[in-house]
Design a protein around this motif. Structure first.
Motif, mmCIF file in Angstrom:
data_model
loop_
_atom_site.group_PDB
_atom_site.id
_atom_site.type_symbol
_atom_site.label_atom_id
_atom_site.label_comp_id
_atom_site.label_asym_id
_atom_site.label_seq_id
_atom_site.Cartn_x
_atom_site.Cartn_y
_atom_site.Cartn_z
ATOM 1 N N TYR A 137 -2.676 4.932 2.731
ATOM 2 C CA TYR A 137 -1.592 4.913 3.427
ATOM 3 C C TYR A 137 -2.211 5.439 5.269
ATOM 4 N N ASP A 138 -1.822 4.366 6.133
ATOM 5 C CA ASP A 138 -1.708 4.617 7.634
ATOM 6 C C ASP A 138 -3.114 5.192 7.580
ATOM 7 N N ALA A 139 -3.291 3.159 7.388
ATOM 8 C CA ALA A 139 -5.425 3.394 7.012
ATOM 9 C C ALA A 139 -6.204 4.069 6.428
ATOM 10 N N SER A 140 -6.072 4.665 6.542
ATOM 11 C CA SER A 140 -7.585 6.139 5.962
ATOM 12 C C SER A 140 -6.901 6.369 5.607
ATOM 13 N N ASN A 141 -5.788 6.896 5.173
ATOM 14 C CA ASN A 141 -5.622 8.228 4.454
ATOM 15 C C ASN A 141 -5.393 7.677 2.562
ATOM 16 N N LEU A 142 -5.723 8.670 1.854
ATOM 17 C CA LEU A 142 -5.860 8.251 0.448
ATOM 18 C C LEU A 142 -4.999 9.298 -0.080
ATOM 19 N N GLU A 143 -3.782 8.072 -0.883
ATOM 20 C CA GLU A 143 -2.811 9.123 -1.545
ATOM 21 C C GLU A 143 -2.957 10.027 -2.669
ATOM 22 N N THR A 144 -2.202 10.757 -2.714
ATOM 23 C CA THR A 144 -2.385 12.105 -3.726
ATOM 24 C C THR A 144 -3.327 11.083 -4.868
ATOM 25 N N GLY A 145 -3.575 12.005 -5.793
ATOM 26 C CA GLY A 145 -4.358 11.443 -6.860
ATOM 27 C C GLY A 145 -5.779 9.759 -7.216
ATOM 28 N N VAL A 146 -5.140 9.673 -6.394
ATOM 29 C CA VAL A 146 -5.849 8.462 -5.878
ATOM 30 C C VAL A 146 -7.680 8.881 -5.451
ATOM 31 N N PRO A 147 -8.429 8.353 -6.837
ATOM 32 C CA PRO A 147 -9.994 8.319 -6.661
ATOM 33 C C PRO A 147 -10.596 8.371 -5.694
ATOM 34 N N SER A 148 -11.804 9.088 -5.066
ATOM 35 C CA SER A 148 -11.966 9.187 -3.777
ATOM 36 C C SER A 148 -13.283 8.116 -3.164
ATOM 37 N N ARG A 149 -13.579 7.742 -4.194
ATOM 38 C CA ARG A 149 -13.925 5.971 -4.478
ATOM 39 C C ARG A 149 -13.596 5.061 -3.275
ATOM 40 N N PHE A 150 -12.556 5.156 -3.242
ATOM 41 C CA PHE A 150 -11.737 4.680 -2.588
ATOM 42 C C PHE A 150 -11.312 4.758 -1.000
ATOM 43 N N SER A 151 -11.838 3.178 -0.174
ATOM 44 C CA SER A 151 -11.636 4.065 1.346
ATOM 45 C C SER A 151 -11.136 3.822 2.272
ATOM 46 N N GLY A 152 -10.763 3.529 3.279
ATOM 47 C CA GLY A 152 -10.222 2.213 4.801
ATOM 48 C C GLY A 152 -9.917 3.154 5.669
ATOM 49 N N SER A 153 -10.637 2.188 6.465
ATOM 50 C CA SER A 153 -10.805 2.262 7.429
ATOM 51 C C SER A 153 -9.742 1.273 8.523
ATOM 52 N N GLY A 154 -9.741 1.444 9.736
ATOM 53 C CA GLY A 154 -9.626 0.487 10.702
ATOM 54 C C GLY A 154 -8.391 0.426 11.392
ATOM 55 N N SER A 155 -8.387 0.140 13.008
ATOM 56 C CA SER A 155 -7.435 0.288 13.729
ATOM 57 C C SER A 155 -7.442 -0.918 14.072
ATOM 58 N N GLY A 156 -5.751 -1.483 14.950
ATOM 59 C CA GLY A 156 -6.050 -2.574 16.068
ATOM 60 C C GLY A 156 -5.918 -3.602 15.265
ATOM 61 N N THR A 157 -6.070 -4.520 14.714
ATOM 62 C CA THR A 157 -6.243 -5.386 14.145
ATOM 63 C C THR A 157 -7.208 -5.830 12.948
ATOM 64 N N ASP A 158 -8.071 -4.671 12.991
ATOM 65 C CA ASP A 158 -8.978 -5.623 12.160
ATOM 66 C C ASP A 158 -9.508 -4.156 11.023
ATOM 67 N N PHE A 159 -9.121 -4.344 9.892
ATOM 68 C CA PHE A 159 -8.889 -2.867 8.169
ATOM 69 C C PHE A 159 -10.292 -3.987 7.735
ATOM 70 N N THR A 160 -11.230 -2.160 6.812
ATOM 71 C CA THR A 160 -11.701 -2.603 5.523
ATOM 72 C C THR A 160 -11.248 -1.089 4.706
ATOM 73 N N PHE A 161 -11.132 -2.023 3.595
ATOM 74 C CA PHE A 161 -10.768 -0.723 2.804
ATOM 75 C C PHE A 161 -12.229 -0.915 1.756
ATOM 76 N N THR A 162 -12.613 -0.227 1.069
ATOM 77 C CA THR A 162 -14.146 0.079 -0.058
ATOM 78 C C THR A 162 -13.710 0.965 -0.409
ATOM 79 N N ILE A 163 -14.111 -0.079 -1.897
ATOM 80 C CA ILE A 163 -14.801 0.962 -3.172
ATOM 81 C C ILE A 163 -15.665 1.289 -3.315
ATOM 82 N N SER A 164 -16.126 2.147 -3.624
ATOM 83 C CA SER A 164 -17.438 2.751 -3.015
ATOM 84 C C SER A 164 -18.765 2.899 -4.521
ATOM 85 N N SER A 165 -18.191 2.657 -5.650
ATOM 86 C CA SER A 165 -18.907 2.165 -6.596
ATOM 87 C C SER A 165 -17.720 1.792 -7.773
#
Lengths: 107, 120
Positions: free
Chosen positions: A49-77
């Motif tokens: 949520y809020d582009a980059s905040n990990l919901e409680t209990g969600v594995p840390s391999r998930f991440s998000g970034s971005g602001s404005g019009t462009d956003f990225t979601f990443t699974i690190s492994s």
């Protein structure tokens, strides 16, 4: 309405790979963006949520970034249990709108 | 933890009204602090937000559906409901109910969803 465009629409990757999904908004939405995971036959689940905040209990391999019009979601492994369709969702304006989804498969 | 469960007919005839109920357990709708929402997913497609309701009855609707949608709440039963009138085949979808945060930003958790088919 704010249009949310995700890419790619689908991807195939190997276990352990880094996976990146992009979401583009049709106008500036600041960081008012969430990411959801939907496994086959199941309801969506909030991951970020809020582009980059990990919901409680969600594995840390998930991440998000971005602001404005462009956003990225990443699974690190990528793990086998990450097979799902991922959706972005904006909450800058009503009506709330979602991206069309990105289906992630294992190669 | 809060759980949501949709219920209602799985088959509706064209031109009729689709009616679904979401029963909330593990928390009280009338406690406030959250909105309650309906979202649908056409077969094999993406997600479409339908609307929100607060325990007080305050609502927000998607303009694309506003003329046909009514969302209501029954705090005595800890339920909220969706009515969609004049349905067509284009309203065939899985309908989800979900809790929305107080700032209307995020949906969590969701019900399991219920498939409604519009067909004669």
């Amino acid at each position: 309405d704010i249009q949310m465009t995700q890419s790619p629409s689908s991807l195939s990757a190997s276990v352990g790979d880094r996976v990146t999904i992009t979401c583009q908004a049709s106008q500036d939405i600041s960081n008012y963006l969430n990411w959801y995971q939907q496994k086959p036959g199941k309801a969506p689940k909030l991951l970020i949520y809020d582009a980059s905040n990990l919901e409680t209990g969600v594995p840390s391999r998930f991440s998000g970034s971005g602001s404005g019009t462009d956003f990225t979601f990443t699974i690190s492994s990528l793990q086998p249990e990450d097979i799902a369709t991922y959706y972005c969702q904006q909450y800058d304006n009503l009506p709330r709108t979602f991206g069309q989804g990105t289906k992630v498969e294992i190669k | 933890q809060v759980q949501l469960q949709e219920s209602g007919p799985g088959l509706v005839k064209p031109s009729q009204t689709l009616s679904l109920t979401c029963t909330v357990s593990g928390g009280s709708i009338s406690s406030g602090g959250y909105y309650w929402s309906w979202i649908r997913q056409h077969p094999g497609k993406g997600l479409e937000w339908i609307g929100y309701i607060y325990y007080s009855g305050s609502t927000y609707y998607n303009p694309s559906l506003k003329s046909r949608v009514t969302i209501s709440v029954d705090t005595s039963k800890n339920q909220f409901s969706l009515k969609l009138s004049s349905v067509t085949a284009a309203d065939t979808a899985v309908y989800y109910c979900a809790r929305a945060s107080g700032d209307l930003s995020k949906f969590d958790p969701w019900g399991q969803g219920t498939l409604v088919t519009v067909s004669s």
